[in-house]
Design a protein around this motif. Structure first.
Motif, PDB file in Angstrom:
ATOM      1  N   ALA A 124       0.852  -1.200   0.000  1.00  0.00           N
ATOM      2  CA  ALA A 124       0.000   0.000   0.000  1.00  0.00           C
ATOM      3  C   ALA A 124       0.881   1.240   0.000  1.00  0.00           C
ATOM      4  CB  ALA A 124      -0.917   0.002   1.222  1.00  0.00           C
ATOM      5  N   TRP A 126       0.258   5.594   0.682  1.00  0.00           N
ATOM      6  CA  TRP A 126      -0.624   6.705   1.000  1.00  0.00           C
ATOM      7  C   TRP A 126       0.089   8.012   0.644  1.00  0.00           C
ATOM      8  CZ3 TRP A 126      -0.051   2.421   4.104  1.00  0.00           C
ATOM      9  CH2 TRP A 126      -1.191   1.669   4.370  1.00  0.00           C
ATOM     10  N   ASP A 131      -3.785  12.867  -1.144  1.00  0.00           N
ATOM     11  CA  ASP A 131      -4.736  11.991  -0.436  1.00  0.00           C
ATOM     12  C   ASP A 131      -5.091  10.743  -1.225  1.00  0.00           C
ATOM     13  OD1 ASP A 131      -4.865  13.610   1.822  1.00  0.00           O
ATOM     14  OD2 ASP A 131      -6.531  14.782   1.041  1.00  0.00           O
ATOM     15  N   VAL A 133      -4.733   6.883  -2.295  1.00  0.00           N
ATOM     16  CA  VAL A 133      -4.344   5.648  -1.625  1.00  0.00           C
ATOM     17  C   VAL A 133      -4.307   4.539  -2.666  1.00  0.00           C
ATOM     18  CG1 VAL A 133      -4.870   3.988   0.199  1.00  0.00           C
ATOM     19  CG2 VAL A 133      -5.502   6.413   0.478  1.00  0.00           C
ATOM     20  N   TRP A 135      -3.767   0.393  -3.046  1.00  0.00           N
ATOM     21  CA  TRP A 135      -3.646  -0.927  -2.436  1.00  0.00           C
ATOM     22  C   TRP A 135      -3.441  -1.964  -3.532  1.00  0.00           C
ATOM     23  CZ3 TRP A 135      -7.323  -2.609   2.100  1.00  0.00           C
ATOM     24  CH2 TRP A 135      -7.046  -1.813   3.247  1.00  0.00           C
ATOM     25  N   SER A 153      -8.032   4.712   3.869  1.00  0.00           N
ATOM     26  CA  SER A 153      -7.073   5.743   4.266  1.00  0.00           C
ATOM     27  C   SER A 153      -6.468   5.374   5.604  1.00  0.00           C
ATOM     28  CB  SER A 153      -7.778   7.102   4.367  1.00  0.00           C
ATOM     29  OG  SER A 153      -8.712   7.089   5.441  1.00  0.00           O
ATOM     30  N   SER A 215       4.802  10.854   1.152  1.00  0.00           N
ATOM     31  CA  SER A 215       3.922   9.688   1.157  1.00  0.00           C
ATOM     32  C   SER A 215       4.505   8.628   2.084  1.00  0.00           C
ATOM     33  CB  SER A 215       3.736   9.122  -0.256  1.00  0.00           C
ATOM     34  OG  SER A 215       4.974   8.630  -0.758  1.00  0.00           O
TER      35      SER A 215
END
Length: 492
Positions: A124, A126, A131, A133, A135, A153, A215
């Motif tokens: 993952a 972030w 903002d 994300v 996965w 998040s 990040s």
């Protein structure tokens, strides 16, 4: 890294003799993974390099776990403590190494097979600026989260984490984002289907040109089965240690009880009767080689009122304190009845009744002899026991056995008696069946070996010397049961 180390192999537990070889191979694999990991830090801004380095870290963790498990296996942890997929650790290490192999692209690895490491590892990232994300598909599978629900998040993730583990996750994220520390920790989650999983999370911040955190990326590994197997090994090891401690304690108690009950004399015991000693007696107890527990075998020689001598050997089923305490009860009763003048056949009947009504049911074999030094006659009875061996002038033979079944086998059993006249220089060998027991009920090899000692026993200076000859012949054998031997020499 050599490609032959990653060849597909059947998932089979290693043979005990191969444990050391597996430990050596694990150490070689770990060294080679370390080399790949050092090469993977060349470009920290490249996602593919970060992914490869993360896989290296996971491989090191897994190989360390495998090395620990193999070490426990070599140390004697029982096989029942191993995880259900006994070769899973080896498969996982191989899967990791295959993923690290040059050319593996971030997110482009071959589809993982069911149960492999790659099906239990997700990634993952972030982005704190946008903002966004991201996965991987495997991470959705680990969390049991539908793909259409989207990635979670950092603020949403704690909702799936155990309440007591939420501070662990929050602390790792805060340290990473604020202080730039790498992430390395575990927490438990409750999936949407209600299943509980343990997740190991590793990662680190990605800095922008100004050195600020832009990040955070992480690799999350489902370690539920690994932790379950570790708990099973730990609990089994603790249980094994408790069991061994109980066995040692029981052995000490059984030995103390046996020493308190069996005759205290060591060496020859001589019975006098108005002149030269008519009998010279010695005996020896031989423990079983296949068990650490003491059995219910006994021997005894006792001077009776009026000058007669009691000679007895016997064996109760079982081992440990229960068998030894039953033996103590039986031997005490036998001594009392013999002193009261009860003849051997009737004595066997009373012992049978006593054992049948005991609170600790057991079976036993026994032989009871009463020797009259005036008439030099031996009267004896037996309950499922080997007959005495009489040696005269260097030649031995078994005495005729009177009727008698095992003690505790049949209520109200009748027992017969036999009578034999002994001569000066005769030598009797009384023993329990653990001494001569063969591979089958009709195997008389042990008895024939004992009879073959006739010439040597004829040269024995005393009864103790005769016992020594028997122990030298049978003492070093790996017997499945303990045994007693008594040598009785008529001296006058």
């Amino acid at each position: 890294m050599p490609s032959h180390l990653f060849a597909d192999r059947p998932a089979q537990p290693p043979e005990p003799g191969a444990v050391d070889a597996l430990i050596s191979q694990t150490r070689r694999l770990r060294g080679e993974v370390d080399a790949v990991r050092r090469d993977a830090v060349a470009d920290e801004d490249d996602p593919q390099q970060r992914w490869q380095r993360a896989l290296c870290d996971l491989a090191v963790h897994q190989l360390d776990d495998l090395g620990a498990h193999l070490g426990q296996l070599r140390a004697g942890v029982p096989a029942s403590a191993a995880p259900e997929d006994g070769a899973g650790d080896i498969e996982v290490a191989v899967d990791t190494a295959r993923a690290i192999a040059p050319g593996t692209a971030y997110g482009a690895a071959a589809p993982p097979r069911t149960g492999s490491l790659l099906s239990r590892v997700g990634s993952a990232e972030w982005n704190l600026l946008t903002d966004e994300v991201s996965w991987s598909e495997e991470l959705f599978q680990i969390f049991g989260r539908p793909r259409e629900s989207g990635a979670m998040s950092l603020d949403e993730m704690p909702t799936m984490v155990f309440a007591e583990d939420q501070p662990v996750l929050q602390g790792m994220v805060t340290d990473c984002l604020i202080d730039g520390k790498p992430i390395d920790g575990e927490f438990r989650i409750v999936r949407t289907d209600g299943r509980v999983r343990t997740v190991h999370m590793t990662g680190e911040p990605v800095l922008d040109a100004d050195g600020c955190t832009a990040s955070m990326w992480a690799v999350l590994r489902d370690v539920s089965e690994l932790r379950r197997s570790e708990r099973a090994v730990r609990e089994s090891r603790d249980s094994l240690e408790r069991s061994r401690h109980m066995e040692r304690t029981e052995r000490r108690v059984a030995v103390k009880l046996q020493e308190a009950v069996l005759p205290p004399w060591r060496g020859s015991l001589r019975f006098a009767h108005d002149g030269p000693a008519p009998l010279d007696v010695a005996a020896h107890y031989l423990p079983a080689a296949s068990t650490g527990l003491i059995g219910g075998d006994w021997y005894d020689a006792l001077a009776l009122p009026g000058g007669d001598a009691l000679l007895t050997v016997g064996d109760l089923t079982g081992h440990g304190v229960a068998a030894t305490s039953s033996m103590a009860m039986l031997l005490g009763a036998l001594r009392g009845m013999a002193v009261a003048g009860i003849r051997p056949a009737a004595l066997m009947g009373h012992l049978n009744q006593l054992l049948e009504t005991s609170v600790q049911p057991a079976l036993g074999s026994a032989m009871c002899c009463r020797y009259d030094p005036v008439t030099q006659t031996l009267v004896w009875a037996q309950a499922g026991h080997p007959a005495p061996l009489l040696f005269r002038n260097g030649t031995g033979h078994a005495l005729r056995r009177p009727e008698g079944v095992l003690l505790g086998a049949t209520a109200g059993s009748a027992y017969g008696e036999a009578e034999t006249r002994l001569l000066p220089g005769d030598l009797l060998v009384l023993h329990t069946d653990g001494l001569t027991r063969g591979s089958g009920w009709d195997d008389d090899t042990g008895t024939r070996r004992l009879l073959a000692l006739g010439p040597r026993l004829a040269e024995a200076r005393d009864a103790q010397d005769g016992v020594r000859a028997v122990v030298e012949e049978f003492g070093e054998e790996s017997r499945e049961d303990d045994a007693c031997v008594m040598v009785v020499r008529v001296t006058g």
